[in-house]
Design an enzyme around this catalytic site. Sequence first.
Site, mmCIF file in Angstrom:
data_model
loop_
_atom_site.group_PDB
_atom_site.id
_atom_site.type_symbol
_atom_site.label_atom_id
_atom_site.label_comp_id
_atom_site.label_asym_id
_atom_site.label_seq_id
_atom_site.Cartn_x
_atom_site.Cartn_y
_atom_site.Cartn_z
ATOM 1 N N HIS A 195 22.213 -16.844 51.440
ATOM 2 C CA HIS A 195 22.971 -16.921 50.184
ATOM 3 C C HIS A 195 22.763 -15.600 49.442
ATOM 4 O O HIS A 195 21.680 -15.010 49.502
ATOM 5 C CB HIS A 195 22.494 -18.107 49.338
ATOM 6 C CG HIS A 195 23.372 -18.340 48.148
ATOM 7 N ND1 HIS A 195 23.276 -17.587 47.007
ATOM 8 C CD2 HIS A 195 24.381 -19.226 47.945
ATOM 9 C CE1 HIS A 195 24.198 -17.999 46.139
ATOM 10 N NE2 HIS A 195 24.885 -18.992 46.687
ATOM 11 N N GLU A 234 31.553 -15.905 50.453
ATOM 12 C CA GLU A 234 31.334 -16.050 49.016
ATOM 13 C C GLU A 234 31.346 -14.688 48.350
ATOM 14 O O GLU A 234 30.317 -13.989 48.336
ATOM 15 C CB GLU A 234 29.980 -16.699 48.760
ATOM 16 C CG GLU A 234 29.836 -18.066 49.396
ATOM 17 C CD GLU A 234 28.801 -18.872 48.634
ATOM 18 O OE1 GLU A 234 29.193 -19.833 47.978
ATOM 19 O OE2 GLU A 234 27.623 -18.502 48.672
ATOM 20 N N GLY A 288 29.368 -18.293 40.295
ATOM 21 C CA GLY A 288 28.827 -18.661 38.979
ATOM 22 C C GLY A 288 29.445 -17.876 37.831
ATOM 23 O O GLY A 288 28.946 -17.919 36.708
ATOM 24 N N GLY A 343 28.221 -24.710 40.866
ATOM 25 C CA GLY A 343 28.283 -25.376 39.553
ATOM 26 C C GLY A 343 29.044 -26.693 39.545
ATOM 27 O O GLY A 343 28.575 -27.696 38.993
HETATM 28 P P1 PGA Z 1 29.549 -21.479 42.150
HETATM 29 O O1 PGA Z 1 28.366 -21.178 43.169
HETATM 30 O O2 PGA Z 1 30.422 -22.524 42.758
HETATM 31 O O3 PGA Z 1 28.827 -21.982 40.918
HETATM 32 O O4 PGA Z 1 30.256 -20.191 41.898
HETATM 33 C C1 PGA Z 1 28.614 -20.980 44.529
HETATM 34 C C2 PGA Z 1 27.318 -20.715 45.236
HETATM 35 O O5 PGA Z 1 26.278 -20.543 44.590
HETATM 36 O O6 PGA Z 1 27.296 -20.699 46.455
#
Ligand code: PGA
Length: 241
Positions: free
Chosen positions: A86, A158, A164, A226
């Site tokens: 991640h 991602e 986030g 989130g």
């Molecule tokens: P998010 O996080 O959906 O809050 O943007 C994604 C992640 O941490 O993999």
Amino acid sequence: MNLDLPEANQLLDDLIAGEKKFNTDTEHIICPPAIYLSAFSEKLKNHSWLALGAQNCHFEKNGAHTGEISTSQLKSIGVKYCLVGHSERRDNFNEGYDLLLKKVKALLAEDITPIFCCGEQFQVRESNVFKEFIIKQIEDSLFGLDAKDISKVIIAYEPIWAIGTGKTATAEEAQEIHQLIRQRTATQYNESVAKNMRILYGGSCKPSNAKELFGQKDINGGLIGGASLKAEDFIALSNSF
Ligand code: PGA
């Protein structure tokens, strides 16, 4: 690192209570903080529709690695999936290509499915080499696997600038990268490995944008941060396919 134990238990109870509202054509995985894995595993014993995943692991089988958790320990409590690389782990703990390949191999050795994360920072996206950057993350960590093993890995794209932040990649931007990952996998392995590869999108994915993202040809699912903290959003995301 969200929710204390009563809150985490409440979320899981709400998800379990909502079982009938989930889309039965999709797989569902929940990856709580490691401290809750054991309790979640107990609660999920009779609910195999919701699989358990971890957020991280160590690559060694066992030994003196204070504070770490091995893949065999994860397996022993019923963990079926584990995130690898991640962006927060890459950035905050300097996790590099070689280390991530070791983690992937350690997970596969225990029959745990790695969910391998990749993605670019905002400055990289602004450059003209962001596609090469993403592909290198995959080449240097995953292309060390043979065709049989890479077929067991899930990839999560991602874009870091979208995690986030409330900023989501547009469906077209996400699809472009997913397609690229699939094409590169086809040239490295073969069409069948590439076609069957599951590639998830993550980064501010929520009920209001999930339908469009999940509707793209090469987007097979979501890695949700989130929005997964609210049971009703989790259920709505499941029904966005
Ligand atoms: P998010 O996080 O959906 O809050 O943007 C994604 C992640 O941490 O993999």
